[in-house]
Structure formats: structure tokens, C-alpha cells
Scaffold this motif. Sequence first.
Motif: not given
Length: 187
Positions: A148, A152, A155, A170, A177
Motif C-alpha cells: 500500500y 501510494h 501514485c 491508488v 488498498f
Amino acid sequence: MDGGCGARRSAGGVEYTLTRRRVRNINLRVRPDGTVAVSAPRSVPARVVDDFVADRVCWIQSARARMAAREEARAAEPPLPGRDEALARMTALCQKWYPVFAASCPGGAMPRVRVRDMTTRWGSCSLKTGTLCFARRLCVMSPAAQEYVVVHEFCHFAHPDHSPAFWAAVAAALPDFETGRRQLRGR
């Protein structure tokens, strides 16, 4: 006593250290060890500072409890890997995800990966240098949490904010996520 440099005082059952500084407001801080520090302008009488501290006893107790819980949770964590091992782990995870995000990376290049001992963040992204930086303690979190954070931060190359478009990116890359995000927030 009007509290010189580092004067010990007590108010509302709270012991604190009062430091006179060139500040505009009274500033109250609970340190990680639970001690309380207050800085105040020289012009503010000590009794006013005492009243300020006494009015915030509940907040101070709450802050101390949060810090104690955080320290207890950290003590229960497995030992952190060394820097080289942590860097190798995070680099491998970034290399796994890079093909998904190559088009949004600065210059299309694989970002530089770093690990640091961060206490307030799990990761960060620098658009300027094309660097992803991760907290070393992320390495002891679950694989879902690690993925995650990597997704994150990748992104952020396309969306340097937390806009709806960012969260859509995401979710598109990592539909589940929320699992990793919840695990990190449960700390």
C-alpha cells in the motif's frame, strides 16, 4: 519565581519546565518521555502560565497516554532490519511495481529508493529528485501494508496531492488498498 531559563514549576498537579523565549504565545509540549515543557514570552506572568497549564491537564494526560501506547506498540514490534537489508527489501518491492507506474515516473526512469528512520511517516515521494523514501520500520509491517505504501508513493508522481484522482489511481493499481491502509492506521 517568574521562571528563568528552564525553571521547574507545577500547576494543576502537572510538573513542567518553563523557558522564557522570544515567542508570541504560550507553547506547551509533551515530550516523548512524558515530561512537559512550556515556553512563554518574558512579559507573561508565571501565574498566567500556571493557569494555562492547569487548564490543559486533561489534554496533557491524554497526550501522555497516547505516547505511552505508541511506545508500548513499538516495543512489541520485531527488531528492525539493518539499513542495507531494509533498502534491498524496499527496492525489490518498488522494482515489482515500477512497470505499472513507469509512465508517470520522472523521465520514465525507475525512481531512486531510500530508507530512513522516520517516525511520523511511512513514506514520501520527491517529484523534484524522482526519489521514493520509506520508513525503515515499514519493513516489519505486513506485506499488504508495505505494498500500500509503495503504491501510494508511486501514485504521487502523477498526483502530488490527495485529491479524488489520486485515490482513484491508488484504487486502480491496488483495489484492496484499504487493507494495508487500515493495518498502518491501527498502530
